[in-house]
Design a protein around this motif. Structure first.
Motif, short mmCIF file in Angstrom:
data_model
loop_
_atom_site.label_atom_id
_atom_site.label_comp_id
_atom_site.label_asym_id
_atom_site.label_seq_id
_atom_site.Cartn_x
_atom_site.Cartn_y
_atom_site.Cartn_z
N ASN A 1 0.75 -1.29 0.01
CA ASN A 1 -0.01 -0.01 0.04
C ASN A 1 1.15 1.13 0.04
O ASN A 1 1.09 1.88 0.80
CB ASN A 1 -1.16 0.10 1.37
N ALA A 2 1.42 2.05 -1.25
CA ALA A 2 2.61 3.12 -1.09
C ALA A 2 1.87 4.14 -0.38
O ALA A 2 0.92 4.47 -0.78
CB ALA A 2 2.33 2.84 -2.81
N THR A 3 2.71 4.54 0.43
CA THR A 3 2.54 5.71 1.11
C THR A 3 3.98 6.28 -0.09
O THR A 3 4.69 6.59 0.27
CB THR A 3 2.59 5.56 2.56
N GLU A 4 3.84 7.95 1.20
CA GLU A 4 4.54 8.46 0.76
C GLU A 4 6.46 8.17 0.82
O GLU A 4 5.91 8.31 2.12
CB GLU A 4 4.06 10.19 0.88
N ASN A 5 6.62 9.12 0.24
CA ASN A 5 8.87 9.57 0.93
C ASN A 5 9.38 8.04 1.58
O ASN A 5 9.95 7.93 2.30
CB ASN A 5 8.26 9.99 2.22
N PHE A 6 8.83 6.76 0.94
CA PHE A 6 9.91 5.68 1.37
C PHE A 6 10.70 5.03 0.49
O PHE A 6 11.23 3.81 0.40
CB PHE A 6 8.34 4.90 2.27
N GLY A 7 10.21 5.64 -0.91
CA GLY A 7 10.84 4.71 -2.29
C GLY A 7 10.60 3.54 -2.78
O GLY A 7 11.59 3.21 -3.30
N PHE A 8 9.77 2.62 -2.28
CA PHE A 8 8.38 1.62 -2.74
C PHE A 8 7.84 2.17 -3.42
O PHE A 8 6.92 2.94 -3.34
CB PHE A 8 8.60 1.15 -1.85
N GLN A 9 7.32 1.13 -4.18
CA GLN A 9 6.69 0.81 -5.20
C GLN A 9 5.85 -0.60 -4.90
O GLN A 9 7.00 -1.40 -4.88
CB GLN A 9 7.41 1.31 -6.99
N PRO A 10 4.73 -0.48 -5.20
CA PRO A 10 4.16 -2.12 -5.56
C PRO A 10 4.39 -2.78 -6.92
O PRO A 10 4.48 -1.86 -7.76
CB PRO A 10 2.48 -1.38 -4.89
N SER A 11 4.93 -4.05 -6.23
CA SER A 11 4.77 -4.80 -7.74
C SER A 11 3.73 -4.41 -8.47
O SER A 11 3.04 -4.56 -7.61
CB SER A 11 5.11 -6.45 -7.01
N SER A 12 4.08 -4.64 -9.88
CA SER A 12 2.83 -5.15 -10.58
C SER A 12 2.51 -6.20 -10.42
O SER A 12 2.52 -7.56 -10.14
CB SER A 12 2.76 -4.78 -11.88
N ARG B 1 4.33 -9.36 -11.54
CA ARG B 1 4.66 -9.57 -11.46
C ARG B 1 4.72 -10.83 -9.33
O ARG B 1 4.94 -11.77 -9.50
CB ARG B 1 5.56 -8.85 -10.53
N ILE B 2 3.97 -10.11 -9.45
CA ILE B 2 3.06 -10.72 -8.25
C ILE B 2 2.62 -12.45 -8.90
O ILE B 2 3.15 -12.94 -7.99
CB ILE B 2 1.90 -10.02 -7.54
N LEU B 3 1.47 -12.23 -9.30
CA LEU B 3 1.17 -13.71 -10.26
C LEU B 3 2.77 -14.06 -10.19
O LEU B 3 2.20 -16.04 -10.16
CB LEU B 3 0.42 -13.41 -11.36
N ALA B 4 3.05 -14.20 -11.43
CA ALA B 4 4.44 -14.98 -11.24
C ALA B 4 5.70 -15.32 -10.43
O ALA B 4 5.98 -16.64 -10.05
CB ALA B 4 5.74 -13.30 -12.24
#
Ligand code: SF4
Length: 352
Positions: free
Chosen positions: A296-307, A310-313
């Protein structure tokens, strides 16, 4: 007697001790526990089947304090509560905590906080930004449940210790809390309906396994190798992956229960097929269940959620290796319910 003056912090045995010390029969204890936890009275005068003298004595000795509701947000199947705890510490800061009620087809689950702030500093976590200022007492833990039940009229069947804080950094209070909520005269929450989630404090996992009041165990793993995990979770430098997994195996051996491995999917950080294979190798044939969680992307952490692809793979690699794996539906994103977000939002809004 080792309890604070809030009645919700008392174990059944401590209540019996109180009754004996007060010159009463301990056979009154079931009436008091049932009134507190089943009828959910709001005054000691309403305890059923005890005399007036004892009611008065209870009222003079204990409070029935509940946390104060600051904010409540709801979406279809999730209600999030921001509570303020009555502040008894000398620092005079507001003690804000969060609880999330999730209505599922197998009953309602409540996720509660165990500390105000958290010292574990996980890189992806909003709660880890606030240093720990307070360990919740058993009374504060129990009273979150009572407050939510009173506010929503719903019966909580499952309890998850996955809110703000690291439960095993507040071990004694957590174990007292479990003893209270498991008692058959009270909330009677069964062992298999309680999950304690840890970032990986290995020695406490051992203690938990040996404790008569243990529930289920979830471990926030989030990476199968030390380099990635130490980057995400500083605790890994103290208890590296191999040691943690060996401790978890020991828990499985002692309790006969499966261990849930929580795994937040972070784009190009921990979500490659190679890391999925590494995770499968780490688990082998042992009784683990992997839960893949969308970030659950929040600000300023520098991480993005996997698509999703990618999760399915990642999921497919685990499945091919016969690992039990589920993909968690993301509770709470629509009500700003990610770990620590409601509190952060509230503090932001009152600063403006
Ligand atoms: S993920 Fe859990 S242990 Fe880690 S900082 Fe957040 S609340 Fe603390």
């Amino acid at each position: 007697m080792n309890h604070d003056a809030n009645i919700y912090g008392l174990t059944y045995t401590q209540l019996e001790d109180f009754l004996i010390a007060a010159g009463e029969k301990k056979t009154k204890a079931p009436f008091i526990f049932q009134s507190l936890y089943r009828t959910q009275i709001s005054s000691f005068m309403d305890v059923a089947d005890i005399n007036q003298r004892l009611k008065t004595q209870l009222a003079e000795t204990f409070s029935m304090t509940l946390p104060q509701l600051i904010r409540q947000t709801a979406a279809a199947d999730t209600v999030k509560f921001l509570f303020a705890l009555p502040n008894t510490d000398s620092d005079k800061q507001d003690h804000l905590i969060e609880a999330v009620l999730m209505k599922q087809n197998y009953g309602s689950s409540l996720c509660i906080s165990t500390q105000v702030g958290c010292n574990m500093a996980c890189a992806f976590c909003q709660s880890g930004r606030f240093k720990k200022v307070h360990n919740l007492t058993a009374a504060e833990l129990v009273s979150q449940m009572i407050a939510v039940q009173k506010l929503t009229d719903c019966t909580i069947q499952n309890v998850v210790l996955m809110g703000i804080g690291e439960p095993f950094d507040n071990y004694d209070n957590i174990m007292q809390f479990l003893e209270i909520i498991m008692h058959p005269h009270g909330l009677a929450i069964g062992k298999n309906h309680i999950t304690v989630s840890t970032c990986g404090i290995a020695p406490k996992i051992n203690d938990y396994a040996m404790h008569p009041q243990h529930g289920l165990l979830a471990i926030s793993l989030h990476a199968p190798d030390d380099t990635t995990r130490s980057r995400l979770m500083p605790i890994n430098r103290r208890y590296p992956v191999t040691e943690l997994m060996n401790t978890a195996r020991e828990y499985i051996r002692i309790t006969g229960k499966k261990v849930m491995l929580e795994y937040i999917m972070l784009h190009e950080v921990n979500d490659t097929p190679e890391q999925a294979q590494l995770l499968a190798d780490l688990i082998g044939k042992d009784k683990f269940h992997v839960n893949l969680i969308p970030y659950n992307a929040t600000e300023n952490f520098g991480f993005q959620p996997s698509s999703r692809a990618r999760i399915l793979a990642f999921y497919d690699v685990l499945k091919k290796n016969n690992i039990t794996v589920t993909m968690r539906r993301e509770f709470g994103a629509s009500v700003n319910a990610a770990c620590g977000q409601l509190r952060a939002d509230y503090e932001h809004s009152i600063q403006q």
